[in-house]
Write a protein that holds these residues in place. Structure first.
Motif, short mmCIF file in Angstrom:
data_model
loop_
_atom_site.label_atom_id
_atom_site.label_comp_id
_atom_site.label_asym_id
_atom_site.label_seq_id
_atom_site.Cartn_x
_atom_site.Cartn_y
_atom_site.Cartn_z
N SER B 52 1.39 -1.27 0.09
CA SER B 52 0.20 0.51 0.29
C SER B 52 1.07 0.90 0.23
N GLU B 90 -7.81 0.57 -0.08
CA GLU B 90 -7.57 -0.28 0.93
C GLU B 90 -8.45 -0.24 2.12
N ASP B 166 -6.30 -1.43 -4.92
CA ASP B 166 -5.62 -1.80 -3.43
C ASP B 166 -6.33 -2.64 -2.64
N GLU B 167 -5.93 -4.25 -2.58
CA GLU B 167 -6.66 -5.38 -2.08
C GLU B 167 -8.71 -5.23 -2.42
MG LIG Z 1 -2.29 -3.02 2.19
#
Ligand SMILES: [Mg+2]
Ligand SMILES: Nc1ncnc2c1ncn2[C@@H]1O[C@H](COP(=O)(O)OP(=O)(O)O)[C@@H](O)[C@H]1O
Lengths: 277, 285
Positions: B52, B90, B166-167
């Motif tokens: 991240s 995220e 992000d994820e």
């Molecule tokens: Mg992360």
């Protein structure tokens, strides 16, 4: 430039929507309105000036105090809501500069305070107008001069208070941009507002002969860097004695207010520029 | 002249100062990456390895301690670079008091979609993530999978060339994750570059063309998924109706040619495949 304004106005719009949903805002809003209305129940029975002055002072006080609290707390709160909830992460990943983001926050919060000032001032105008008419009637019956009360002056006073709150919001934004926590921003912001309000004290101190030293230097900084917030409080003069305000005062107060807003927003952008989001 | 890569990271290092004493924590350590255009690129690694942080530096949300980053040939952290990029953070969180559609509209205005095209862009993005029916509901009422999908919609509403996720499947059930996987594939089909970071390896293997694996802030492996995973020194035969006699004969034949039978096992399907065969859909949207 047009695109930048467009983006700032969208940030302002969403900030406004968020602010008017806050319970804190509703609470102070109702408290302020209740204070102004309650002051109408007071009767001094001297058929004139002092009763209107009491009414006006109550209204000015409510507007000043609750407006200041709202300005400090709401600014810090709305700023840290974006940072702590990480909504700023989404927004600042867009082609939105940090200056535009802060300008939008400023405009949104200032608009909410505009609603606050407008409603309270309108309530106060209604109360003052009503009592002034009654008192003028009573005075005429006794062949006395009617008490002075200038509602156009009240509108000017409201505009000045709104501008003062704009300076407060810009100042607290600059503090919040550098602060790590909400509490720190509120405490330092409130102290800065207080110091700005007490400018005349430090200005007087500075004029007294004293040893040049650290204290004197701090005083100099305080008087020259912090805005003089007291200069906006022209309520009594504008409303109850409308001919006492010197000719150059109002333009100067307006211009310096706008200059302070711009200066603090520039400072806030500078402090916010490299902040980790 | 060939087009610049979608993302170019050169010798990126990022230190955070933590605690009151300001002890340095190295989140990213001398990372160099070149992410080509038009592919799905996976950035993998355990929690806390700096994925991240890398993405945030790429987007200019966090200043780098050292090193350089460019997006589509432009210096990152410029408005122009970000106008051509979409980002889903995220565990995204959005203003709860907006409806899904209002949120995407807000982001469209911030991303520079021309005013007369905002409505059609919003509807297209909402349709792509399959949230058309739920778009009128407040974001505060959304499930985790829906939040990820509305997050995806706000990231792509301005039709960016590069999408950074992000994820995107964290906390989403396998059916929802497969739906997100399909959206990513649809974006690749439209010629977009997608960079996603995840620690869910099974998912990444299915959608990514290339992967980079990070550990403790450093790059440990980078390459095309096929090349990275293929073991060219070994082979797998899948045989139906194998009898013991046939197995013995086959082994003898292999030995006669100098090969050696390593193991005989049954192929397994993944729990994820089984789950997706049995379960048809979630109640989201
Ligand atoms: Mg992360
Ligand atoms: N703002 C921050 N301040 C201090 N340390 C941080 C900050 N952000 C991330 N870190 C640390 O940097 C490392 C990498 O974090 P991160 O990039 O979020 O990892 P990943 O996304 O791969 O799980 C972690 O050890 C994390 O604790």
């Amino acid at each position: 430039m047009k695109a930048a304004c467009h983006r700032s106005l969208w940030i302002a719009r969403i900030t406004f929507l968020e602010a008017i949903r806050q319970r804190f805002f509703a609470f102070l809003f109702i408290l302020g309105a209740a204070l102004v209305l309650a002051s109408g129940a007071v009767r001094v029975f001297d058929f004139g000036h002092s009763e209107l002055k009491f009414l006006a002072d109550f209204g000015f006080g409510g507007l000043f105090l609750f407006g200041s609290i709202l300005g400090v707390v709401m600014t810090a709160q709305l700023f840290f809501a974006e940072i702590d909830n990480r909504t700023a992460l989404t927004l600042l990943a867009k082609p939105l500069s940090r200056a535009e983001f802060l300008a939008g926050k400023f405009l949104g919060i200032w608009a909410v305070l505009g609603v606050f000032v407008l409603v309270l001032a309108a309530l106060l105008a209604a109360m003052l107008g009503w009592r002034a008419a009654e008192l003028a009637q009573l005075a005429a019956d006794r062949r006395l001069a009617p008490p002075e009360c200038d509602l156009a002056g009240l509108a000017l006073y409201a505009a000045l208070q709104w501008l003062r709150l704009g300076v407060v919001v810009a100042m607290v934004l600059a503090v919040a941009a550098a602060a790590r926590t909400f509490l720190f921003a509120v405490v330092v912001g409130a102290l800065a507002v207080l110091a700005g309000q007490l400018q005349w004290l430090s200005q007087e101190l500075l004029l007294k002969p004293a040893e040049p030293g650290l204290g004197q230097a701090a005083l100099w900084l305080l008087t020259h860097l912090l805005p003089n917030l007291q200069q906006f409080n022209l309520g009594d003069a504008l409303v109850l004695a409308p001919h006492q305000v010197a000719a150059g005062t109002l333009p100067w107060v307006f211009l310096s207010g706008v200059a302070y807003v711009v200066a603090f927003l520039v400072l806030a952008t500078f402090l916010f520029r490299r902040r980790e989001i | 002249m060939t087009a610049a890569p979608a993302i170019e990271v050169r010798h990126l290092t990022k230190d955070f100062r933590v605690g009151l004493k300001g002890v340095k924590l190295r989140a990213v350590d001398d990372l160099s990456l070149s992410i080509p255009r038009g592919q799905v690129y996976g950035l993998l690694g355990p929690n806390g390895c700096g994925k991240s942080t890398t993405l945030k530096v790429v987007l200019g949300l966090v200043p780098a301690t050292a090193g350089e980053v460019s997006i589509l040939g432009l210096p990152s952290a410029t408005a122009e670079a970000r106008a051509r990029t979409g980002f889903l953070p995220e565990a995204p969180y959005f203003h709860k008091f907006l409806s899904g559609r209002e949120l995407v509209r807000y982001c469209a205005h911030l991303s520079g979609v021309p005013s007369d095209r905002v409505e059609s862009a919003v509807e297209e993005a909402v349709a792509l993530v399959d949230l058309r029916e739920a778009a009128g509901r407040l974001v505060g009422t959304y499930s985790k999978g829906m939040l990820q999908r509305i997050g995806l919609a706000q990231a792509i509403v301005h039709d960016p060339e590069l999408v950074i996720l992000d994820e995107p499947t964290a906390g989403v059930d396998p059916v929802g994750a497969a739906a997100i996987g399909r959206i990513i594939e649809a974006m690749r089909a439209r010629g977009k570059t997608v960079v996603l970071c995840s620690h869910l390896l099974g998912q990444v293997e299915q959608v990514c063309d290339r992967v980079a694996i990070m550990d403790k802030g450093r790059l440990v492996l980078e390459g095309a998924v096929e090349e990275v995973l293929e073991r060219r020194d070994r082979h797998v035969l899948t045989v139906d109706a194998l009898t013991p006699a046939a197995l013995a004969a086959a082994e003898a034949a292999l030995v006669a040619h100098g090969a050696r039978l390593g193991a005989v096992t049954h192929p397994r399907r993944s729990l994820e495949e089984l789950f997706r065969e049995l379960v048809t859909g979630s109640r989201d949207a």
